[in-house]
Write a protein that holds these residues in place. Structure first.
Motif, PDB file in Angstrom:
ATOM      1  N   ASN A   1       0.807  -1.219   0.000  1.00 42.48           N
ATOM      2  CA  ASN A   1       0.000   0.000   0.000  1.00 42.48           C
ATOM      3  C   ASN A   1       0.843   1.274   0.000  1.00 42.48           C
ATOM      4  N   THR A   2       1.942   1.285   0.745  1.00 47.67           N
ATOM      5  CA  THR A   2       2.734   2.512   0.862  1.00 47.67           C
ATOM      6  C   THR A   2       3.883   2.567  -0.124  1.00 47.67           C
ATOM      7  N   GLY A   3       4.269   1.445  -0.661  1.00 45.98           N
ATOM      8  CA  GLY A   3       5.416   1.397  -1.561  1.00 45.98           C
ATOM      9  C   GLY A   3       6.669   1.048  -0.777  1.00 45.98           C
ATOM     10  N   ALA A   4       7.592   0.377  -1.436  1.00 47.95           N
ATOM     11  CA  ALA A   4       8.801  -0.110  -0.762  1.00 47.95           C
ATOM     12  C   ALA A   4       9.669   1.038  -0.267  1.00 47.95           C
ATOM     13  N   ARG A   5       9.804   2.087  -1.074  1.00 51.77           N
ATOM     14  CA  ARG A   5      10.659   3.211  -0.684  1.00 51.77           C
ATOM     15  C   ARG A   5      10.124   3.913   0.564  1.00 51.77           C
ATOM     16  N   SER A   6       8.828   4.160   0.602  1.00 50.94           N
ATOM     17  CA  SER A   6       8.221   4.807   1.766  1.00 50.94           C
ATOM     18  C   SER A   6       8.286   3.896   2.989  1.00 50.94           C
ATOM     19  N   TYR A   7       8.103   2.609   2.778  1.00 46.72           N
ATOM     20  CA  TYR A   7       8.156   1.645   3.877  1.00 46.72           C
ATOM     21  C   TYR A   7       9.547   1.619   4.510  1.00 46.72           C
ATOM     22  N   LEU A   8      10.578   1.666   3.678  1.00 44.21           N
ATOM     23  CA  LEU A   8      11.947   1.571   4.172  1.00 44.21           C
ATOM     24  C   LEU A   8      12.443   2.859   4.826  1.00 44.21           C
ATOM     25  N   THR A   9      11.775   3.975   4.609  1.00 41.34           N
ATOM     26  CA  THR A   9      12.208   5.224   5.242  1.00 41.34           C
ATOM     27  C   THR A   9      11.738   5.346   6.686  1.00 41.34           C
ATOM     28  N   ASP A  10      10.791   4.512   7.094  1.00 42.89           N
ATOM     29  CA  ASP A  10      10.290   4.556   8.471  1.00 42.89           C
ATOM     30  C   ASP A  10      11.057   3.542   9.312  1.00 42.89           C
ATOM     31  N   TYR A  11      11.761   4.000  10.343  1.00 44.86           N
ATOM     32  CA  TYR A  11      12.583   3.113  11.162  1.00 44.86           C
ATOM     33  C   TYR A  11      11.757   2.147  12.003  1.00 44.86           C
ATOM     34  N   TYR A  12      10.509   2.491  12.287  1.00 49.91           N
ATOM     35  CA  TYR A  12       9.643   1.584  13.029  1.00 49.91           C
ATOM     36  C   TYR A  12       9.449   0.282  12.249  1.00 49.91           C
ATOM     37  N   ASN A  13       9.414   0.378  10.944  1.00 50.06           N
ATOM     38  CA  ASN A  13       9.249  -0.820  10.108  1.00 50.06           C
ATOM     39  C   ASN A  13      10.462  -1.735  10.197  1.00 50.06           C
ATOM     40  N   PHE A  14      11.657  -1.173  10.395  1.00 52.13           N
ATOM     41  CA  PHE A  14      12.847  -2.007  10.587  1.00 52.13           C
ATOM     42  C   PHE A  14      12.721  -2.821  11.880  1.00 52.13           C
ATOM     43  N   MET A  15      12.161  -2.180  12.912  1.00 52.50           N
ATOM     44  CA  MET A  15      11.954  -2.890  14.179  1.00 52.50           C
ATOM     45  C   MET A  15      10.931  -4.021  13.988  1.00 52.50           C
ATOM     46  N   ASP A  16       9.833  -3.723  13.287  1.00 54.26           N
ATOM     47  CA  ASP A  16       8.833  -4.762  13.009  1.00 54.26           C
ATOM     48  C   ASP A  16       9.456  -5.916  12.244  1.00 54.26           C
ATOM     49  N   PHE A  17      10.215  -5.590  11.225  1.00 53.26           N
ATOM     50  CA  PHE A  17      10.856  -6.616  10.411  1.00 53.26           C
ATOM     51  C   PHE A  17      11.839  -7.440  11.241  1.00 53.26           C
ATOM     52  N   GLY A  18      12.600  -6.777  12.125  1.00 52.35           N
ATOM     53  CA  GLY A  18      13.557  -7.494  12.975  1.00 52.35           C
ATOM     54  C   GLY A  18      12.870  -8.455  13.926  1.00 52.35           C
ATOM     55  N   VAL A  19      11.794  -8.007  14.550  1.00 52.87           N
ATOM     56  CA  VAL A  19      11.071  -8.865  15.497  1.00 52.87           C
ATOM     57  C   VAL A  19      10.455 -10.060  14.775  1.00 52.87           C
ATOM     58  N   LEU A  20       9.809  -9.811  13.645  1.00 48.53           N
ATOM     59  CA  LEU A  20       9.213 -10.915  12.890  1.00 48.53           C
ATOM     60  C   LEU A  20      10.275 -11.878  12.379  1.00 48.53           C
ATOM     61  N   SER A  21      11.416 -11.354  11.977  1.00 54.52           N
ATOM     62  CA  SER A  21      12.507 -12.217  11.505  1.00 54.52           C
ATOM     63  C   SER A  21      13.017 -13.113  12.621  1.00 54.52           C
ATOM     64  N   MET A  22      13.133 -12.568  13.825  1.00 56.07           N
ATOM     65  CA  MET A  22      13.605 -13.391  14.951  1.00 56.07           C
ATOM     66  C   MET A  22      12.602 -14.478  15.307  1.00 56.07           C
ATOM     67  N   TYR A  23      11.304 -14.156  15.295  1.00 52.29           N
ATOM     68  CA  TYR A  23      10.296 -15.183  15.555  1.00 52.29           C
ATOM     69  C   TYR A  23      10.365 -16.285  14.504  1.00 52.29           C
ATOM     70  N   LEU A  24      10.402 -15.883  13.238  1.00 49.29           N
ATOM     71  CA  LEU A  24      10.455 -16.876  12.173  1.00 49.29           C
ATOM     72  C   LEU A  24      11.738 -17.694  12.230  1.00 49.29           C
ATOM     73  N   ALA A  25      12.861 -17.059  12.550  1.00 50.94           N
ATOM     74  CA  ALA A  25      14.135 -17.782  12.652  1.00 50.94           C
ATOM     75  C   ALA A  25      14.098 -18.782  13.807  1.00 50.94           C
ATOM     76  N   SER A  26      13.470 -18.418  14.928  1.00 52.76           N
ATOM     77  CA  SER A  26      13.419 -19.346  16.065  1.00 52.76           C
ATOM     78  C   SER A  26      12.616 -20.588  15.718  1.00 52.76           C
ATOM     79  N   TYR A  27      11.489 -20.425  15.012  1.00 54.91           N
ATOM     80  CA  TYR A  27      10.708 -21.595  14.630  1.00 54.91           C
ATOM     81  C   TYR A  27      11.395 -22.386  13.527  1.00 54.91           C
ATOM     82  N   LEU A  28      12.072 -21.710  12.620  1.00 54.60           N
ATOM     83  CA  LEU A  28      12.837 -22.414  11.593  1.00 54.60           C
ATOM     84  C   LEU A  28      13.946 -23.252  12.234  1.00 54.60           C
ATOM     85  N   LEU A  29      14.652 -22.685  13.208  1.00 57.38           N
ATOM     86  CA  LEU A  29      15.688 -23.451  13.913  1.00 57.38           C
ATOM     87  C   LEU A  29      15.095 -24.627  14.675  1.00 57.38           C
ATOM     88  N   ARG A  30      13.898 -24.445  15.224  1.00 53.00           N
ATOM     89  CA  ARG A  30      13.225 -25.543  15.926  1.00 53.00           C
ATOM     90  C   ARG A  30      12.949 -26.696  14.965  1.00 53.00           C
TER      91      ARG A  30
END
Length: 156
Positions: free
Chosen positions: A116-145
Motif C-alpha cells: 500500500n505505501t510502496g517499498a521506498r516509503s516503507y523503508l524510510t520509516d525506522y519503526y518498520n525495521f523494528m517490526d521486520f527485525g522482530v518478525l525475523s527473529m520469531y520466524l528464525a526461532s521456529y525455523l531453527l526448531r
C-alpha cells in the motif's frame, strides 16, 4: 418487490456504520492493544509450558517420596528423565501453533503495508525495521526448531 440493486444498497448501508466505528482511532488503539496483550499471554503460556499436564519429578529423592506413590515406578522414572533432560514432547503445541499463525498474520500485515505505501516509503520509516527485525527473529526461532527436530530425527 425489491430489485437486486436495492437490496445490495441496503446491505452496504447496514455495514457502513460498523466500518466507520472500526476506523475510529480510539477503537483501533483498543483493538491493537488487546491483540498485543493476547499475543503476550500466548508467549507466556508457551514459554512457561503452561499447557503441560504432567507430574514433574526433578530429583532422585522424589522418586521414593510418598507424594508420588500413586504413580507406577516407570512413570516416576520417566518424569525424572523428562524433567532432567527436558526433551520436547512434540514439535509444536497448540499454543505454539497459535503463535505461528499470529506471526504469519503479522507478516501478512507488513506485506500489505509494503504494497500500500510502496517499498521506498516503507523503508524510510525506522519503526518498520523494528517490526521486520522482530518478525525475523520469531520466524528464525521456529525455523531453527524445525531444523533441530529434523536433524535429531535423522540421527536416530
Amino acid at each position: 418487490m425489491f430489485s437486486s440493486g436495492s437490496t445490495h444498497k441496503q446491505r452496504v448501508e447496514v455495514y457502513l456504520p460498523a466500518s466507520a466505528v472500526m476506523r475510529c482511532p480510539v477503537i483501533k488503539f483498543v483493538t491493537h492493544t488487546a491483540s498485543h496483550i493476547c499475543f503476550l499471554i500466548l508467549l507466556a503460556a508457551a514459554t512457561f509450558r503452561l499447557t503441560e499436564n504432567s507430574v514433574h519429578i526433578s530429583s532422585t529423592e522424589e522418586l521414593t517420596s510418598t507424594q508420588h506413590t500413586h504413580l507406577p515406578h516407570h512413570e516416576r522414572a520417566h518424569s525424572l528423565l523428562k524433567e532432567t533432560l527436558r526433551p520436547a514432547n512434540t514439535l509444536l503445541t497448540h499454543v505454539q501453533i497459535c503463535i505461528v499463525f499470529w506471526i504469519l498474520g503479522l507478516l501478512w500485515m507488513e506485506c500489505k503495508q509494503i504494497y500500500n505505501t510502496g517499498a521506498r516509503s516503507y523503508l524510510t520509516d525506522y519503526y518498520n525495521f523494528m517490526d521486520f527485525g522482530v518478525l525475523s527473529m520469531y520466524l528464525a526461532s521456529y525455523l531453527l526448531r524445525f531444523i533441530t527436530d529434523f536433524r535429531v530425527q535423522e540421527a536416530d
